[in-house]
Design a protein around this motif. Structure first.
Motif, PDB file in Angstrom:
ATOM      1  N   GLY A 185      14.115   8.693  -2.048  1.00  0.00           N
ATOM      2  CA  GLY A 185      12.697   8.437  -1.456  1.00  0.00           C
ATOM      3  C   GLY A 185      12.133   9.003  -2.859  1.00  0.00           C
ATOM      4  O   GLY A 185      10.906   8.447  -2.575  1.00  0.00           O
ATOM      5  N   ASP A 186      12.201   9.838  -3.618  1.00  0.00           N
ATOM      6  CA  ASP A 186      11.138   9.817  -5.051  1.00  0.00           C
ATOM      7  C   ASP A 186      11.431   8.373  -5.383  1.00  0.00           C
ATOM      8  O   ASP A 186      10.637   7.767  -6.042  1.00  0.00           O
ATOM      9  CB  ASP A 186      12.016  11.141  -6.109  1.00  0.00           C
ATOM     10  N   GLU A 187      12.480   7.396  -5.720  1.00  0.00           N
ATOM     11  CA  GLU A 187      12.156   6.578  -5.928  1.00  0.00           C
ATOM     12  C   GLU A 187      11.783   5.173  -5.457  1.00  0.00           C
ATOM     13  O   GLU A 187      11.094   4.271  -6.589  1.00  0.00           O
ATOM     14  CB  GLU A 187      13.563   5.398  -6.694  1.00  0.00           C
ATOM     15  N   LEU A 188      11.586   5.699  -4.347  1.00  0.00           N
ATOM     16  CA  LEU A 188      10.799   4.510  -3.082  1.00  0.00           C
ATOM     17  C   LEU A 188       9.310   4.749  -3.300  1.00  0.00           C
ATOM     18  O   LEU A 188       8.196   4.265  -3.486  1.00  0.00           O
ATOM     19  CB  LEU A 188      11.093   5.031  -1.982  1.00  0.00           C
ATOM     20  N   ASP A 189       9.073   5.821  -3.738  1.00  0.00           N
ATOM     21  CA  ASP A 189       7.590   6.242  -4.122  1.00  0.00           C
ATOM     22  C   ASP A 189       7.101   6.386  -5.205  1.00  0.00           C
ATOM     23  O   ASP A 189       5.883   5.971  -5.540  1.00  0.00           O
ATOM     24  CB  ASP A 189       7.601   7.904  -3.972  1.00  0.00           C
ATOM     25  N   GLU A 190       7.726   6.089  -6.738  1.00  0.00           N
ATOM     26  CA  GLU A 190       7.953   5.471  -7.764  1.00  0.00           C
ATOM     27  C   GLU A 190       7.754   3.934  -7.652  1.00  0.00           C
ATOM     28  O   GLU A 190       6.779   3.121  -7.993  1.00  0.00           O
ATOM     29  CB  GLU A 190       9.153   5.925  -8.489  1.00  0.00           C
ATOM     30  N   PHE A 191       8.504   3.020  -6.726  1.00  0.00           N
ATOM     31  CA  PHE A 191       8.707   1.417  -6.849  1.00  0.00           C
ATOM     32  C   PHE A 191       6.820   1.089  -5.656  1.00  0.00           C
ATOM     33  O   PHE A 191       5.869   0.976  -6.233  1.00  0.00           O
ATOM     34  CB  PHE A 191       9.523   1.761  -5.509  1.00  0.00           C
ATOM     35  N   LEU A 192       7.088   1.937  -4.722  1.00  0.00           N
ATOM     36  CA  LEU A 192       5.201   1.423  -3.958  1.00  0.00           C
ATOM     37  C   LEU A 192       4.082   1.933  -5.457  1.00  0.00           C
ATOM     38  O   LEU A 192       3.309   1.586  -5.142  1.00  0.00           O
ATOM     39  CB  LEU A 192       5.578   2.691  -3.343  1.00  0.00           C
ATOM     40  N   GLU A 193       4.334   3.412  -6.007  1.00  0.00           N
ATOM     41  CA  GLU A 193       3.502   3.989  -6.594  1.00  0.00           C
ATOM     42  C   GLU A 193       2.577   2.955  -8.269  1.00  0.00           C
ATOM     43  O   GLU A 193       1.651   2.719  -8.342  1.00  0.00           O
ATOM     44  CB  GLU A 193       3.157   5.615  -7.510  1.00  0.00           C
ATOM     45  N   THR A 194       4.333   2.150  -8.371  1.00  0.00           N
ATOM     46  CA  THR A 194       4.145   1.483  -9.608  1.00  0.00           C
ATOM     47  C   THR A 194       3.777  -0.429  -9.288  1.00  0.00           C
ATOM     48  O   THR A 194       2.724  -0.773  -9.544  1.00  0.00           O
ATOM     49  CB  THR A 194       5.463   0.834 -10.271  1.00  0.00           C
ATOM     50  N   ALA A 195       3.855  -0.548  -7.708  1.00  0.00           N
ATOM     51  CA  ALA A 195       3.838  -1.304  -7.165  1.00  0.00           C
ATOM     52  C   ALA A 195       1.949  -1.646  -6.897  1.00  0.00           C
ATOM     53  O   ALA A 195       1.775  -2.567  -7.210  1.00  0.00           O
ATOM     54  CB  ALA A 195       5.120  -2.130  -6.238  1.00  0.00           C
ATOM     55  N   VAL A 196       1.636  -0.649  -6.132  1.00  0.00           N
ATOM     56  CA  VAL A 196       0.373  -0.304  -6.037  1.00  0.00           C
ATOM     57  C   VAL A 196      -0.539  -0.884  -7.411  1.00  0.00           C
ATOM     58  O   VAL A 196      -1.520  -1.071  -7.776  1.00  0.00           O
ATOM     59  CB  VAL A 196      -0.152   0.550  -5.797  1.00  0.00           C
ATOM     60  N   ALA A 197       0.126   0.198  -8.729  1.00  0.00           N
ATOM     61  CA  ALA A 197      -0.896  -0.007  -9.991  1.00  0.00           C
ATOM     62  C   ALA A 197      -1.024  -0.741 -10.982  1.00  0.00           C
ATOM     63  O   ALA A 197      -1.423  -1.673 -10.770  1.00  0.00           O
ATOM     64  CB  ALA A 197      -0.324   1.213 -10.972  1.00  0.00           C
ATOM     65  N   ASP A 198       0.577  -2.012 -10.889  1.00  0.00           N
ATOM     66  CA  ASP A 198       0.001  -3.051 -11.340  1.00  0.00           C
ATOM     67  C   ASP A 198      -0.176  -4.162 -10.626  1.00  0.00           C
ATOM     68  O   ASP A 198      -1.096  -5.216 -10.987  1.00  0.00           O
ATOM     69  CB  ASP A 198       2.028  -3.794 -11.539  1.00  0.00           C
ATOM     70  N   THR A 199      -0.296  -4.207  -9.417  1.00  0.00           N
ATOM     71  CA  THR A 199      -1.106  -5.532  -8.695  1.00  0.00           C
ATOM     72  C   THR A 199      -3.068  -5.084  -8.375  1.00  0.00           C
ATOM     73  O   THR A 199      -3.322  -5.844  -9.446  1.00  0.00           O
ATOM     74  CB  THR A 199      -0.543  -5.100  -6.737  1.00  0.00           C
ATOM     75  N   LEU A 200      -3.308  -3.973  -8.857  1.00  0.00           N
ATOM     76  CA  LEU A 200      -4.673  -3.237  -8.785  1.00  0.00           C
ATOM     77  C   LEU A 200      -4.843  -3.559 -10.825  1.00  0.00           C
ATOM     78  O   LEU A 200      -6.046  -4.417 -10.927  1.00  0.00           O
ATOM     79  CB  LEU A 200      -4.743  -1.831  -8.972  1.00  0.00           C
ATOM     80  N   ARG A 202       1.220  -1.316   0.013  1.00  0.00           N
ATOM     81  CA  ARG A 202       0.328  -0.125   0.191  1.00  0.00           C
ATOM     82  C   ARG A 202       1.061   1.292  -0.011  1.00  0.00           C
ATOM     83  O   ARG A 202       1.825   0.846   0.434  1.00  0.00           O
ATOM     84  CB  ARG A 202      -1.214   0.072   1.249  1.00  0.00           C
ATOM     85  N   LEU A 203       0.513   2.317   0.090  1.00  0.00           N
ATOM     86  CA  LEU A 203       1.127   3.573  -0.251  1.00  0.00           C
ATOM     87  C   LEU A 203       1.712   4.160   1.115  1.00  0.00           C
ATOM     88  O   LEU A 203       2.893   4.936   1.422  1.00  0.00           O
ATOM     89  CB  LEU A 203      -0.058   4.962  -0.871  1.00  0.00           C
ATOM     90  N   THR A 204       1.210   3.835   1.392  1.00  0.00           N
ATOM     91  CA  THR A 204       0.412   3.718   3.377  1.00  0.00           C
ATOM     92  C   THR A 204       2.228   2.996   4.442  1.00  0.00           C
ATOM     93  O   THR A 204       2.141   3.086   4.925  1.00  0.00           O
ATOM     94  CB  THR A 204      -0.857   3.963   3.933  1.00  0.00           C
ATOM     95  N   ASP A 205       2.540   2.148   3.147  1.00  0.00           N
ATOM     96  CA  ASP A 205       3.659   1.338   3.510  1.00  0.00           C
ATOM     97  C   ASP A 205       4.899   2.363   3.541  1.00  0.00           C
ATOM     98  O   ASP A 205       5.561   1.654   3.875  1.00  0.00           O
ATOM     99  CB  ASP A 205       4.342   0.289   2.514  1.00  0.00           C
ATOM    100  N   ARG A 206       4.777   3.224   3.077  1.00  0.00           N
ATOM    101  CA  ARG A 206       5.835   3.982   2.844  1.00  0.00           C
ATOM    102  C   ARG A 206       7.577   4.337   3.939  1.00  0.00           C
ATOM    103  O   ARG A 206       8.451   4.311   3.850  1.00  0.00           O
ATOM    104  CB  ARG A 206       5.458   5.547   2.041  1.00  0.00           C
ATOM    105  N   ALA A 207       6.342   5.373   4.897  1.00  0.00           N
ATOM    106  CA  ALA A 207       7.222   5.036   5.966  1.00  0.00           C
ATOM    107  C   ALA A 207       8.010   3.574   6.571  1.00  0.00           C
ATOM    108  O   ALA A 207       9.432   4.020   7.132  1.00  0.00           O
ATOM    109  CB  ALA A 207       6.501   5.672   7.336  1.00  0.00           C
ATOM    110  N   SER A 208       7.481   2.247   7.173  1.00  0.00           N
ATOM    111  CA  SER A 208       7.821   0.905   6.668  1.00  0.00           C
ATOM    112  C   SER A 208       8.786   1.168   5.968  1.00  0.00           C
ATOM    113  O   SER A 208      10.401   0.727   6.000  1.00  0.00           O
ATOM    114  CB  SER A 208       6.563  -0.062   6.849  1.00  0.00           C
ATOM    115  N   PHE A 209       8.123   1.087   4.744  1.00  0.00           N
ATOM    116  CA  PHE A 209       9.787   0.423   3.690  1.00  0.00           C
ATOM    117  C   PHE A 209      11.293   1.867   3.862  1.00  0.00           C
ATOM    118  O   PHE A 209      12.102   1.178   3.412  1.00  0.00           O
ATOM    119  CB  PHE A 209       9.098   0.704   2.199  1.00  0.00           C
ATOM    120  N   GLU A 210      10.677   3.233   4.145  1.00  0.00           N
ATOM    121  CA  GLU A 210      11.794   4.046   4.778  1.00  0.00           C
ATOM    122  C   GLU A 210      12.906   3.750   5.441  1.00  0.00           C
ATOM    123  O   GLU A 210      13.769   3.262   5.344  1.00  0.00           O
ATOM    124  CB  GLU A 210      11.000   5.344   4.850  1.00  0.00           C
TER     125      GLU A 210
END
Length: 90
Positions: A49-64, A22-30
């Protein structure tokens, strides 16, 4: 094969739980993503941080979308996120 049917699946045993990233996992991944040692055997690295955001956004979008499923893996005893894991049919 589409992963869309499994997008909300939760897999668990007595030690770990795997659930959709989830996008809300950012702090945990950080807390773990910027440790250089974990990237030793990977061809790609998250180092900003930008690469982490891109990873999470792409991961969520691909999963959905169903092209892959990306799990957040948490330790059940502590509830801490310890890694991610992905599966794809490509």
């Amino acid at each position: 094969m589409s992963w869309a049917k499994l997008k909300d699946v939760v897999l668990a045993n007595d030690r770990v739980e795997l659930r959709r990233v989830r996008l809300t996992d950012r702090a945990s991944f950080e807390r773990i993503a910027f440790e250089p040692e974990i990237w030793q055997y990977f061809v790609a690295r998250i180092s900003t941080g930008d690469e982490l955001d891109e990873f999470l956004e792409t991961a969520v979008a691909d999963t959905l979308r169903g092209t892959r499923i990306v799990f957040a893996v948490t330790e059940r005893v502590s509830g801490r996120l310890v890694r991610s894991e992905e599966h794809t049919s490509e």
